[in-house]
Scaffold this motif. Structure first.
Motif: not given
Length: 852
Positions: A163-166, A181-188, A208-211
Motif C-alpha cells: 500500500t506504499t504511496t511514496s 515491476g513497481l506498478p505490480d508491487r505498489y499500484p497506489d 512504468t508511468v502509464q501503469r
C-alpha cells in the motif's frame, strides 16, 4: 574582467635586465626582495606564467565555509626563498562593479562562493541544468558496486508494504525502472523519485508511468534519459499524455492542482483548508490563476520566488497578481523575487487592499517601510566584498588615475588570514612588458619568515599602517570590535563643537557705503593706461572687453594675474612678475576651497551650522566618524554617507554608501572626507539637483563679498532613490553631467525660479535665496575670523559655490571651488567678466551682483 589593462598574459620578456628596466621601480616601491628578482623573472618568462602555489600550500575549509591557507611544502619554506603569483579573479572600478556582477552569472557565483555569502536558494537550480551535469554510465563500472546497489534496491523494495504511496530510489545506479515491476508491487504510488540513477531510455520510464494511474509526482533528474532531445521528448509526452501528474522533476506541470499545492505546504498530507504555509518557489511556469488557492482558507505564508515575471506593464501585472492573491485575504506574509518586490512596494496600497492582514513582504515588516538594502545575491557580494578587495591606482609621468582600481585575488590569495605578525607579504604587481597601458595585474606573495609544514600562512591586511594612522579602528573591517571607544570619541567631539556655539566673535561685513578704493579712475581718462590683465583662461581673454582693461600675453607686463595657476614665488620668478601685481587668489584660501579645511574652518568658528552636514576628515578623525556611524545605527537614524576627495571637483572619485567597511577601505585610495549624505534632498522633476553660484570675494578685511545673481541648475538624469542598488549609479546621485558622456539637462535660472515657486508656493524661492545669501556671508565671516592670514590687499577672486536644498528648504553647502569653470557663464552672459572685473577693480556693481 580581470584583465583590466587590456593586457596579454602570453607576452614574456627576454632577459632579467629587460624585465627590471620596466619593473624595478615598481618592485622597489613594494619592498620586494632583490634576491627574488631572478625567481620572479623566471616565473614570467614562460607562457603562461608559473602558478605553483598549489605545490606549496593547501586550502583548508572551516566550519563556517571560509578557507585558510596552510603550508604544504614537506620541507617548509624559508624567508625570502620563493615568490608565488596570484591571479586576480575580478578587477573593476567601483562604478562598474554592480553591472559586471549582474551581467556575468559565472563571476557572480564565483565571488559569492569565495566570499561565503551563498544561501541554499542562490545555488544554480539543478533541475534546470540537469542536462549539463548528468553523465552517461561508464561501461567499465565495477561489478561489485553494481551488485551491492542491486542488493540495496531489493532490500528497500522488499521492506515496503504493497500500500506504499511514496517511494524514493535515489542514487542506486538503476539501469531500468521497468524491470523493477513497481506498478505490480505498489499500484497506489502517488510520488516516485528516481533521482541520480542511470536510466537511459525515456520509454523505459513511460512504461512504468502509464501503469501508475495514481501517480502525481515524478522525479527522474540526473538520469541520461533527461539529456538533450530525449529529455524534451520525455517531458512533453508526460505533460500531454498523463494529466494526473502534477509535478515532474520538481516543476509544476500544466495539470498542477490541489495535490501540488499540498506537496509544497508544510505537510503534504494536510488538507488545503488547514495549510498555513505554501512554498511555490522555483516550481517552473506556474499559473497561479489555475491553482485552487481559494481552498487555502488558513494560509498565512506564501513564497513565490522564481515563478513570477513582469511581462506586461507593472500596473497590469499588479492587477493580475492581486486578483489571484485576493483569494487569500488572511495572508500575513508574502515572499517574491527581488526583481518583483520593488513593483509590490510601489503598489503597496493596492496590495494591502486585497490582502488587508498582510504584515510582511520578503520577511520585512510593512511598518518598517520599503527596504533600502539590496538583499539579492549581487547586493550581498557588494556588501561583503570590502573584506576581500585590494586596490591600486595607475600612475605615469603623464597622468594620475582619477579613480582607483579594486581587485579580488583568486581563492588562494583570498584565503590568507590577517595577523599583526605575518609570515608572508602580499602586494599588487602590474606585469607590463609593453608599458602600463597594456599591463596585466597580479599579486605577489612571498615569505618574510621561516614557515614549516602545517603552519598557517598569514599576511598583514594593513601593511605599513600604524596606530598613528588609526590602524586598530581600520581593522574593524575584518574584526568585530566594541563601538564604545569610537562612540566616546564622537561624543567628545560633539561636545567640543557644541561649546563653540556663540563663542566666536565674527567680523562684520564692510559698509557698502565705504567700499575699497578702485584701482583706476572709472571711465576713459586721458593719460591713464588701461589695467593690463594676463590670463591663461580663454574665456577671460575673449570676454573681458571693457576699455578699462587690456589683455596682455606677457605676464611680466600684468597689473592683474587672472590664472588657474598658483601665483607663488616660483611662478613670479619664472614669469618675472612685477611687484604689486593683483592676483586671482587669496593667501591660505585652502581654508575654504579644500573640503576638509572648509569643514574645519566652519566648525572652528561656529561648531555647527544648519547648512553644513556632519563632516569628517577620515585620516585624522576616523574614530569620531565611526562613533557617529555607530550612534546612528543604534538609534535607527539614516546612515548614508558620501565620500569625497578633499582636493577634487566635479564629483570625481566620490561615492555614496551606507557600509562602514566601504568607508574604511576608501582610506587606502587617498585622502577623503566622509560627509553625512543629504538623503532627503528637495527634488526637481523627481530628480536630484544642485545649484552652482559664483561668489565674488573682494576683501577679507574689511569683508566684502558679492553673489552673482545668475546661477546654474545641475540635474541628475535618473529619478532619485536611496535603494542600495543605485549607490554606484552616477546619474542618480550626482549632478555634474557636462564633463562626460552623460546627457546634460539645460534649465535656465529664470525658468527654474518660476517652476520652483509653482511647485512650492509663490515667493518660496525668495526665502530660500535669502538663506543662501546668509550662508555665503557666514562662510566668509568664519574664514576671516579663523584665518585672518587670508587677508591681502593684492587679492581679488571668484569662487564656485555649490548648494543643495533639502526637503525642509534648508540650503546645504556642498563645496567651494577655486577657479570655477565659467564657460557656460560667458556663453549665456556676454558681460559676465565685464561685471566681475568692474566690481573687483573699479568699484562698479551691476544689477547682477548682490552684496551679501
Amino acid at each position: 574582467q580581470r584583465r583590466d589593462m587590456g593586457g596579454d598574459k602570453g607576452v614574456s620578456m627576454a632577459s632579467l635586465e629587460e624585465f627590471l628596466r620596466v619593473h624595478e621601480l615598481q618592485l622597489h616601491g613594494m619592498g620586494f626582495p632583490r634576491r627574488l628578482h631572478q625567481t620572479l623573472f623566471e616565473k614570467f618568462c614562460v607562457d603562461p606564467p608559473v602558478f605553483d602555489a598549489g605545490e606549496n600550500f593547501q586550502l583548508v575549509e572551516e566550519e563556517d565555509g571560509s578557507f585558510r591557507a596552510m603550508v604544504a611544502a614537506p620541507q617548509g619554506i624559508d624567508a625570502e626563498s620563493n615568490v608565488f603569483l596570484v591571479d586576480h579573479a575580478w578587477s573593476f572600478r567601483l562604478g562598474d562593479a554592480r553591472p559586471q556582477l549582474q551581467a556575468n552569472k559565472a563571476l557572480l557565483m564565483r565571488m559569492a562562493r569565495l566570499m561565503n555569502v551563498l544561501k541554499p536558494d542562490d545555488e544554480v537550480d539543478e533541475v534546470n541544468v540537469v542536462e549539463e551535469e548528468c553523465e552517461e554510465v561508464p561501461e567499465e563500472a565495477k561489478e561489485e558496486d553494481l551488485e551491492a546497489k542491486e542488493l540495496q534496491v531489493r532490500e528497500t523494495l522488499n521492506a515496503l508494504e504493497a500500500t506504499t504511496t511514496s517511494l524514493e530510489l535515489d542514487d542506486f545506479d538503476i539501469l531500468s525502472v521497468a524491470e523493477l515491476g513497481l506498478p505490480d508491487r505498489y499500484p497506489d504510488l502517488v510520488d516516485l523519485s528516481l533521482w541520480g540513477n542511470c536510466i537511459k531510455s525515456p520509454d523505459d520510464v513511460l512504461q512504468t508511468v502509464q501503469r501508475l494511474p495514481c501517480l502525481k509526482g515524478l522525479w527522474v533528474n540526473k538520469n541520461p534519459c533527461v539529456q538533450g532531445a530525449k529529455g524534451e521528448y520525455l517531458r512533453d509526452y508526460i505533460y500531454a499524455q498523463f494529466p494526473h501528474i502534477e509535478i515532474y522533476n520538481g516543476k509544476f506541470t500544466p495539470h498542477a492542482g490541489e495535490w501540488a499545492l499540498r506537496f509544497c505546504s508544510e505537510d503534504k498530507n494536510t488538507p488545503l483548508e488547514t495549510v498555513t504555509s505554501v512554498d511555490l518557489s522555483r516550481r517552473g511556469d506556474v499559473s497561479l490563476a489555475k491553482l485552487p488557492l481559494s481552498k487555502c482558507t488558513s494560509l498565512l505564508n506564501l513564497k513565490l520566488n522564481g515563478i513570477l515575471q513582469i511581462s506586461t506593464t507593472p500596473e497590469e501585472f499588479i492587477t493580475q497578481l492581486t486578483d489571484v492573491l485576493g483569494q487569500l485575504p488572511q495572508l500575513e506574509s508574502l515572499e517574491v523575487d527581488e526583481s518583483i518586490v520593488n513593483c509590490l512596494w510601489d503598489n503597496l496600497a493596492v496590495l494591502k487592499e486585497k490582502l488587508p492582514r498582510l504584515l510582511k513582504l520578503n520577511e520585512r515588516e510593512l511598518t518598517h517601510g520599503r527596504p533600502m538594502v539590496d538583499t539579492s545575491l549581487v547586493g550581498r557580494v557588494m556588501e561583503e566584498m570590502w573584506k576581500y578587495v585590494q586596490t591600486y591606482r595607475l600612475v605615469s609621468e603623464e597622468k594620475f588615475d582619477e579613480t582607483a582600481i579594486w581587485y579580488v585575488m583568486d581563492e588562494f590569495g583570498s584565503a590568507f588570514r590577517h595577523s599583526d605578525t605575518p609570515n608572508f607579504r602580499c602586494a599588487p604587481f602590474l606585469y607590463a612588458p609593453h608599458g602600463p597601458e597594456s599591463g596585466v595585474s597580479y599579486s605577489l606573495i612571498w615569505p618574510t619568515a621561516r614557515v614549516n609544514f602545517g603552519d598557517e600562512a598569514f599576511r598583514d591586511y594593513l601593511h605599513g599602517i600604524t596606530e598613528a594612522e588609526n590602524r586598530s579602528a581600520r581593522l574593524a573591517v575584518w574584526f568585530d570590535s566594541s563601538p564604545n571607544f569610537p562612540k566616546q570619541f564622537f561624543k567628545d567631539q560633539f561636545n567640543k563643537l557644541q561649546s563653540k556655539l556663540s563663542t566666536t566673535q565674527l567680523p562684520s561685513l564692510s559698509n557698502t557705503d565705504e567700499p575699497l578704493p578702485p584701482l583706476r579712475p572709472v571711465g576713459d581718462v586721458d593719460g591713464v593706461a588701461p589695467l593690463a590683465v594676463f590670463s591663461d583662461l580663454a574665456y577671460v581673454r575673449e570676454n573681458l572687453t571693457r576699455p578699462e582693461f587690456r589683455i596682455v600675453t606677457d605676464a611680466s607686463e600684468a597689473d592683474i594675474l587672472w590664472t588657474s595657476q598658483v601665483v607663488d614665488s616660483e611662478m613670479k620668478d619664472r614669469y618675472r612678475i612685477k611687484d604689486g601685481v593683483y592676483a586671482m587668489q587669496f593667501p591660505f584660501e585652502a581654508a575654504v576651497v579644500q573640503k576638509h579645511h572648509l569643514a574645519q574652518t566652519v566648525m572652528s568658528a561656529y561648531g555647527f551650522r544648519p547648512w553644513l552636514q556632519p563632516t569628517y576628515e577620515l585620516e585624522s578623525t576616523v574614530a569620531a566618524m565611526m562613533g557617529d556611524y555607530y550612534t546612528r545605527q543604534e538609534t535607527g537614524d539614516n546612515n548614508l554617507w558620501i565620500l569625497k576627495p578633499w582636493n577634487m571637483a566635479r564629483s570625481i572619485d566620490s561615492w555614496v554608501t551606507g557600509n562602514l567597511k566601504c568607508i574604511l577601505r576608501h582610506l587606502e585610495t587617498g585622502r577623503k572626507i566622509a560627509q553625512k549624505y543629504i538623503e532627503r534632498p528637495l527634488l526637481f522633476r523627481k530628480k536630484k539637483f544642485d545649484l552652482r553660484f559664483i561668489v565674488v570675494l573682494k576683501s577679507i578685511q574689511p569683508l566684502e563679498v558679492y553673489l552673482y545673481k545668475t546661477f546654474w541648475i545641475r540635474c541628475a538624469n535618473h529619478e532619485y532613490t536611496t535603494a542600495d542598488s543605485t549607490f554606484e549609479d552616477y546619474q542618480t546621485h550626482f549632478t555634474v553631467m557636462n564633463y562626460g558622456p552623460h546627457k546634460l539637462t539645460q534649465v535656465f535660472w529664470w525658468d527654474f525660479i518660476k517652476e520652483f515657486d509653482a511647485d512650492h508656493g509663490e515667493g518660496h524661492w525668495a526665502d530660500v535665496y535669502a538663506k543662501i545669501k546668509t550662508m555665503v556671508r557666514e562662510v566668509f565671516q568664519a574664514a576671516a575670523a579663523v584665518h585672518p592670514e587670508m587677508h591681502s590687499e593684492k587679492s581679488r577672486t571668484i569662487y564656485g559655490l555649490d548648494v543643495m536644498i533639502d526637503d525642509a528648504f534648508q540650503p546645504k553647502l556642498l563645496e567651494i571651488t577655486y577657479c570655477p569653470d565659467c564657460t557656460r557663464a560667458c556663453k549665456y552672459d556676454a558681460n559676465f567678466y565685464n561685471d566681475i572685473f568692474a566690481c573687483l577693480f573699479l568699484n562698479q556693481t551691476s544689477d547682477f551682483l548682490a552684496p551679501v
